[in-house]
Design a protein around this motif. Sequence first.
Motif, PDB file in Angstrom:
ATOM      1  N   VAL A  11       0.865  -1.175   0.000  1.00  0.00           N
ATOM      2  CA  VAL A  11       0.000   0.000   0.000  1.00  0.00           C
ATOM      3  C   VAL A  11       0.892   1.211   0.000  1.00  0.00           C
ATOM      4  CG1 VAL A  11      -1.880  -1.145   1.205  1.00  0.00           C
ATOM      5  CG2 VAL A  11      -0.101  -0.019   2.525  1.00  0.00           C
ATOM      6  N   PRO A  12       0.384   2.375  -0.404  1.00  0.00           N
ATOM      7  CA  PRO A  12       1.258   3.557  -0.426  1.00  0.00           C
ATOM      8  C   PRO A  12       1.920   3.800   0.918  1.00  0.00           C
ATOM      9  CG  PRO A  12      -0.787   3.995  -1.578  1.00  0.00           C
ATOM     10  CD  PRO A  12      -0.945   2.654  -0.929  1.00  0.00           C
ATOM     11  N   TYR A  13       1.153   3.925   1.990  1.00  0.00           N
ATOM     12  CA  TYR A  13       1.702   4.102   3.337  1.00  0.00           C
ATOM     13  C   TYR A  13       0.714   3.515   4.326  1.00  0.00           C
ATOM     14  CZ  TYR A  13       4.166   7.550   0.607  1.00  0.00           C
ATOM     15  OH  TYR A  13       4.868   8.151  -0.393  1.00  0.00           O
ATOM     16  N   PRO A  14       1.175   2.918   5.408  1.00  0.00           N
ATOM     17  CA  PRO A  14       0.253   2.328   6.372  1.00  0.00           C
ATOM     18  C   PRO A  14      -0.451   3.408   7.193  1.00  0.00           C
ATOM     19  CG  PRO A  14       2.494   2.159   7.175  1.00  0.00           C
ATOM     20  CD  PRO A  14       2.583   2.714   5.793  1.00  0.00           C
ATOM     21  N   ALA A  15      -1.552   3.021   7.776  1.00  0.00           N
ATOM     22  CA  ALA A  15      -2.304   3.950   8.633  1.00  0.00           C
ATOM     23  C   ALA A  15      -1.598   4.069   9.983  1.00  0.00           C
ATOM     24  CB  ALA A  15      -3.725   3.442   8.824  1.00  0.00           C
ATOM     25  N   ILE A  16      -1.033   5.221  10.255  1.00  0.00           N
ATOM     26  CA  ILE A  16      -0.295   5.455  11.490  1.00  0.00           C
ATOM     27  C   ILE A  16      -1.078   6.447  12.339  1.00  0.00           C
ATOM     28  CG2 ILE A  16       1.874   6.314  12.480  1.00  0.00           C
ATOM     29  CD1 ILE A  16       3.226   5.443   9.904  1.00  0.00           C
ATOM     30  N   LEU A  58      11.171   3.314   8.147  1.00  0.00           N
ATOM     31  CA  LEU A  58      11.319   2.588   6.878  1.00  0.00           C
ATOM     32  C   LEU A  58      12.556   1.710   6.931  1.00  0.00           C
ATOM     33  CD1 LEU A  58      10.458   2.104   3.896  1.00  0.00           C
ATOM     34  CD2 LEU A  58      11.962   4.004   3.278  1.00  0.00           C
ATOM     35  N   GLY A  59      12.368   0.443   6.663  1.00  0.00           N
ATOM     36  CA  GLY A  59      13.488  -0.486   6.579  1.00  0.00           C
ATOM     37  C   GLY A  59      13.542  -1.119   5.204  1.00  0.00           C
ATOM     38  N   CYS A  60      14.685  -1.005   4.524  1.00  0.00           N
ATOM     39  CA  CYS A  60      14.873  -1.598   3.191  1.00  0.00           C
ATOM     40  C   CYS A  60      15.850  -2.754   3.336  1.00  0.00           C
ATOM     41  CB  CYS A  60      15.394  -0.564   2.207  1.00  0.00           C
ATOM     42  SG  CYS A  60      14.294   0.861   2.017  1.00  0.00           S
ATOM     43  N   VAL A  61      15.395  -3.941   2.984  1.00  0.00           N
ATOM     44  CA  VAL A  61      16.141  -5.165   3.284  1.00  0.00           C
ATOM     45  C   VAL A  61      16.462  -5.916   2.001  1.00  0.00           C
ATOM     46  CG1 VAL A  61      16.172  -7.293   4.646  1.00  0.00           C
ATOM     47  CG2 VAL A  61      14.867  -5.325   5.448  1.00  0.00           C
ATOM     48  N   ALA A  90      20.668 -19.662  -6.324  1.00  0.00           N
ATOM     49  CA  ALA A  90      21.355 -18.468  -5.832  1.00  0.00           C
ATOM     50  C   ALA A  90      20.558 -17.270  -6.333  1.00  0.00           C
ATOM     51  CB  ALA A  90      22.789 -18.413  -6.332  1.00  0.00           C
ATOM     52  N   SER A  91      19.807 -16.665  -5.428  1.00  0.00           N
ATOM     53  CA  SER A  91      18.925 -15.585  -5.840  1.00  0.00           C
ATOM     54  C   SER A  91      18.787 -14.582  -4.701  1.00  0.00           C
ATOM     55  CB  SER A  91      17.544 -16.139  -6.214  1.00  0.00           C
ATOM     56  OG  SER A  91      16.666 -15.104  -6.572  1.00  0.00           O
ATOM     57  N   GLU A  92      18.498 -13.351  -5.069  1.00  0.00           N
ATOM     58  CA  GLU A  92      18.275 -12.336  -4.059  1.00  0.00           C
ATOM     59  C   GLU A  92      17.107 -11.457  -4.452  1.00  0.00           C
ATOM     60  OE1 GLU A  92      21.809 -10.030  -3.687  1.00  0.00           O
ATOM     61  OE2 GLU A  92      21.507  -8.926  -5.540  1.00  0.00           O
ATOM     62  N   SER A  93      16.517 -10.850  -3.438  1.00  0.00           N
ATOM     63  CA  SER A  93      15.422  -9.932  -3.676  1.00  0.00           C
ATOM     64  C   SER A  93      15.379  -8.947  -2.527  1.00  0.00           C
ATOM     65  CB  SER A  93      14.098 -10.681  -3.790  1.00  0.00           C
ATOM     66  OG  SER A  93      13.077  -9.803  -4.221  1.00  0.00           O
ATOM     67  N   SER A  94      14.488  -7.992  -2.645  1.00  0.00           N
ATOM     68  CA  SER A  94      14.417  -6.948  -1.628  1.00  0.00           C
ATOM     69  C   SER A  94      12.988  -6.715  -1.224  1.00  0.00           C
ATOM     70  CB  SER A  94      15.032  -5.650  -2.157  1.00  0.00           C
ATOM     71  OG  SER A  94      14.318  -5.200  -3.297  1.00  0.00           O
ATOM     72  N   THR A  95      12.814  -6.188  -0.046  1.00  0.00           N
ATOM     73  CA  THR A  95      11.502  -5.804   0.449  1.00  0.00           C
ATOM     74  C   THR A  95      11.650  -4.528   1.256  1.00  0.00           C
ATOM     75  OG1 THR A  95       9.553  -6.561   1.652  1.00  0.00           O
ATOM     76  CG2 THR A  95      11.683  -7.194   2.546  1.00  0.00           C
ATOM     77  N   ASN A  96      10.671  -3.652   1.174  1.00  0.00           N
ATOM     78  CA  ASN A  96      10.676  -2.382   1.881  1.00  0.00           C
ATOM     79  C   ASN A  96       9.498  -2.352   2.840  1.00  0.00           C
ATOM     80  OD1 ASN A  96      12.827  -1.602   0.169  1.00  0.00           O
ATOM     81  ND2 ASN A  96      11.371  -0.906  -1.370  1.00  0.00           N
ATOM     82  N   HIS A 126       4.053  -6.326  12.366  1.00  0.00           N
ATOM     83  CA  HIS A 126       2.862  -5.685  11.821  1.00  0.00           C
ATOM     84  C   HIS A 126       3.216  -4.603  10.802  1.00  0.00           C
ATOM     85  CE1 HIS A 126       1.176  -7.539  15.462  1.00  0.00           C
ATOM     86  NE2 HIS A 126       0.045  -7.567  14.757  1.00  0.00           N
ATOM     87  N   ALA A 127       4.447  -4.626  10.327  1.00  0.00           N
ATOM     88  CA  ALA A 127       4.850  -3.658   9.312  1.00  0.00           C
ATOM     89  C   ALA A 127       4.158  -3.960   7.987  1.00  0.00           C
ATOM     90  CB  ALA A 127       6.360  -3.671   9.146  1.00  0.00           C
ATOM     91  N   GLU A 128       4.092  -2.965   7.145  1.00  0.00           N
ATOM     92  CA  GLU A 128       3.458  -3.124   5.837  1.00  0.00           C
ATOM     93  C   GLU A 128       4.497  -2.997   4.739  1.00  0.00           C
ATOM     94  OE1 GLU A 128      -0.155  -2.841   5.240  1.00  0.00           O
ATOM     95  OE2 GLU A 128      -0.946  -1.873   7.023  1.00  0.00           O
ATOM     96  N   GLU A 129       4.346  -3.821   3.718  1.00  0.00           N
ATOM     97  CA  GLU A 129       5.243  -3.733   2.563  1.00  0.00           C
ATOM     98  C   GLU A 129       4.764  -2.590   1.679  1.00  0.00           C
ATOM     99  OE1 GLU A 129       7.240  -6.549  -0.887  1.00  0.00           O
ATOM    100  OE2 GLU A 129       5.509  -7.259   0.241  1.00  0.00           O
ATOM    101  N   VAL A 130       5.678  -1.706   1.299  1.00  0.00           N
ATOM    102  CA  VAL A 130       5.302  -0.517   0.533  1.00  0.00           C
ATOM    103  C   VAL A 130       6.185  -0.379  -0.701  1.00  0.00           C
ATOM    104  CG1 VAL A 130       4.431   0.745   2.534  1.00  0.00           C
ATOM    105  CG2 VAL A 130       6.855   0.885   1.944  1.00  0.00           C
ATOM    106  N   ASP A 131       5.662   0.367  -1.663  1.00  0.00           N
ATOM    107  CA  ASP A 131       6.431   0.699  -2.864  1.00  0.00           C
ATOM    108  C   ASP A 131       7.199   1.995  -2.609  1.00  0.00           C
ATOM    109  OD1 ASP A 131       5.481  -1.484  -4.325  1.00  0.00           O
ATOM    110  OD2 ASP A 131       3.633  -0.418  -4.790  1.00  0.00           O
TER     111      ASP A 131
END
Length: 828
Positions: free
Chosen positions: A519-524, A559-562, A574-580, A596-601
């Motif tokens: 979602v764009p941003y979670p409800a905070i 915001l955590g980018c992993v 052998a593969s990698e990916s990312s999640t924000n 309870h974090a949300e994945e965002v673009d």
Amino acid sequence: MQPDYEKLGIFYLGKVLDADARKRTEVPLLYASQDLTTHALCVGMTGSGKTGLCLSLLEEAAIDGISAIAIDPKGDLSNLLLQFPALRASDFEPWVDADEARRTGTDLHTFAEQQAQMWRDGLAQWQQDGARIQRLMDAADFTICTPGSNAGLPVSILKSFAAPPPAVVEDGEVFQERVASTVTSLLGLVGIDADPLQSREHILLSNILDRSWRAGRDLDLAALIGAIQTPPVQRIGVFELEAFFPAKERFALAMRLNNLLASPSFAGWLEGDALDVGKALWTETGKPRITIYSIAHLSDPERMFFVSLLLNQTLSWMRTQSGTSSLRAILYMDEIAGYFPPVANPPSKAPLLTLLKQARAFGLGVVLATQNPVDLDYKGLANCGTWFIGRLQAERDKLRLLDGLEGASAQAGSKFDRNRMDQVLSGLGKRMFMMNDVHRSEPIVFETRFALSYLRGPLTRAQIKTLMDPRRATGSPESRGTDRASAASVAPGTADIPAPAMKPATTPALKPASIAQPVPYPAIARTNAASTQPVLPPDVPQYFAPGLPRNVALRPALLGCVQVYFADARLGLASESSTNLLAQLADGPTSVDWSHAEEVDLAEGMLTPLAPEGATFAALPAAAQKTKSYTAWRKMLTDEVVRTEELHLFRCDALDVVSKPFEPERDFRIRLAQRAREQRDREKERVAKPYGPKRAALEERLRRAKQSVEREAGQARDAKVSAAVSFGSAVLGALMGRKAMSQSTMSRTATGVRGVGRAMRDASDVDRAQETVGSIGAQIQALDAQLQTELGALDSRFDPETQPLEDVVIKPKKTNVTVRFLGLVWVA
């Protein structure tokens, strides 16, 4: 027992004819699907049965799980959707030709009953029934697309000028052909007959497409119009752009294209889904699809424009596929005359010639049909390994075809008996075809089988709309109608592939189980707002989400980018990916809960350090103002990702295939089906190989045994004649001689008796020789039956729909989880 023609990899096209007697035998003509990778040409005059043969070939492909794209300039191919397994008159009635009913002097209901009875009887004569029609319906999805019209499913060309894949760009010859044919077809659409070497319009547009596509930039028609006015090049050859093609004249070209884009009649070209070869060949679940592009309603320039685009898109799609020796898909075009001429070079010719030369390596079979053989480039058609030739209209057609066959045979290194071919072609009747296949030792004459689909002739746009309306109503291209009982019957689509036996799993993805869809941003939660931005230690990164408006109320979030790396040596993975992940900040000991974090673009590269003008700020929790908190939250984020992140793969042990990382189930099913066909074809060759010498030896023994029968029969006939002559001479001598029984008469009588004995022995030798022939024939039949039994076992063994899939879960190690970015972000 399953008929031979129902085995996987076999197309049942008809029954073999006795070439001399023109009489149908009971030997089915079984065509190996693998042979179609060397392409096919079907030629026959109107009424020869050409359409029925080609539709039967597409039916067999669908039953075998082979996808197909069919280009239909006349409207006949839409008959593929008229599938009535119950074979009731009420199924046929909405689709029968009313004019034909009137000509026969019957009402529609009676005529429909006659048609239904014709199909019931016709199918029965060819050992087919409604159950096989049902199998066809269930095997594949059938779709009619109508570019430039909403009668069927419309096709948008807005994306048709998208940059081709890197594999095409890197192939210089194919890339230049793609550019040239695209420009030529586009200019032809606006009435400009452009020479690629002389036309300024062609050269300019070619330069624009070349520059844009090499840079990986997509174009649509609107962007192309803009690029004509401000081209990405300032020099064409040695001339400045303004000298080569002044701005005023470029504006005139842009206006012609803009008029096309603005024309109400062109609106149909901008509706619907983009032209996508992959989606045209398989559904979202990976089920084979037969997509018919009906272009009968288009003008000649519009047909050429669309066919060229489709051929180029197919060529680009082909370049992205892995190599294979098994048939992956079919590209079929009816009435090819005009698109592949012997002298001219229309935009369709170059990509079609490239497909004929190169598609074999990718498992794409090209099938072309025409009733005008003199209008074809036979040098290019020499790449066709199979020729289906029916009744021809003129002697020059036959001579032209014989020339082409001779060239194809020479290229394949096979023998060609022109006189014999001439005799065979001259005697062909309706639904009779000669098949010349380079994979067989000699041509075969056969009669085509009865089509499973109702061949009522070209469908009108209204009828096509009736077939496709149910899909538009549901919004799903894979919906199917089940009621064929009225004129509102819908086009037969397909049921979904039954789910394989496997543990529940989602499409392979990198995402914690507790994370919702992006979602764009979670409800905070909001707190009391202040107009001053909080002052934080320099070690605490503080950013703002992009695109925030003025005077916005902001809330703090983390915001955590992993980056996650997955590895499995056993699977060669052998593969990698990312999640924000965006987490809510709160007061208290658990100020951040990553579960309870949300994945965002939203990634770190999108953030800005500047607050929007007039923004207000919610209260910031105390923990978020301390540097050490971010260190702890980073560790907590790593632990949460290790605990929850997992990579799901699909594995089929029977075929030893594992899905690629993040490969959708649809794509894996398509790849699995192709691997099954490849392994099946290899196993069939392995199983059949030892039978070849055995059968050849038995056939040689059978040949010698038949010669022995003829030899013994001849000797028996001679002995009978000799005995008869001896007896006749003796009797005549006794009657005519002076003495009733002279010495010579007695001698001739004894000779006759001995001749009778020899004749009886020779007759016994004939019987024994015939028994030997029968015994060897029985051995050949037993050998063939044993081979078919072994091949039949392979069909079930390599059927992808019966293979269970296992859900393989890969978990990351803690050392393979990297937090690229962790910081405070203000969001609206």
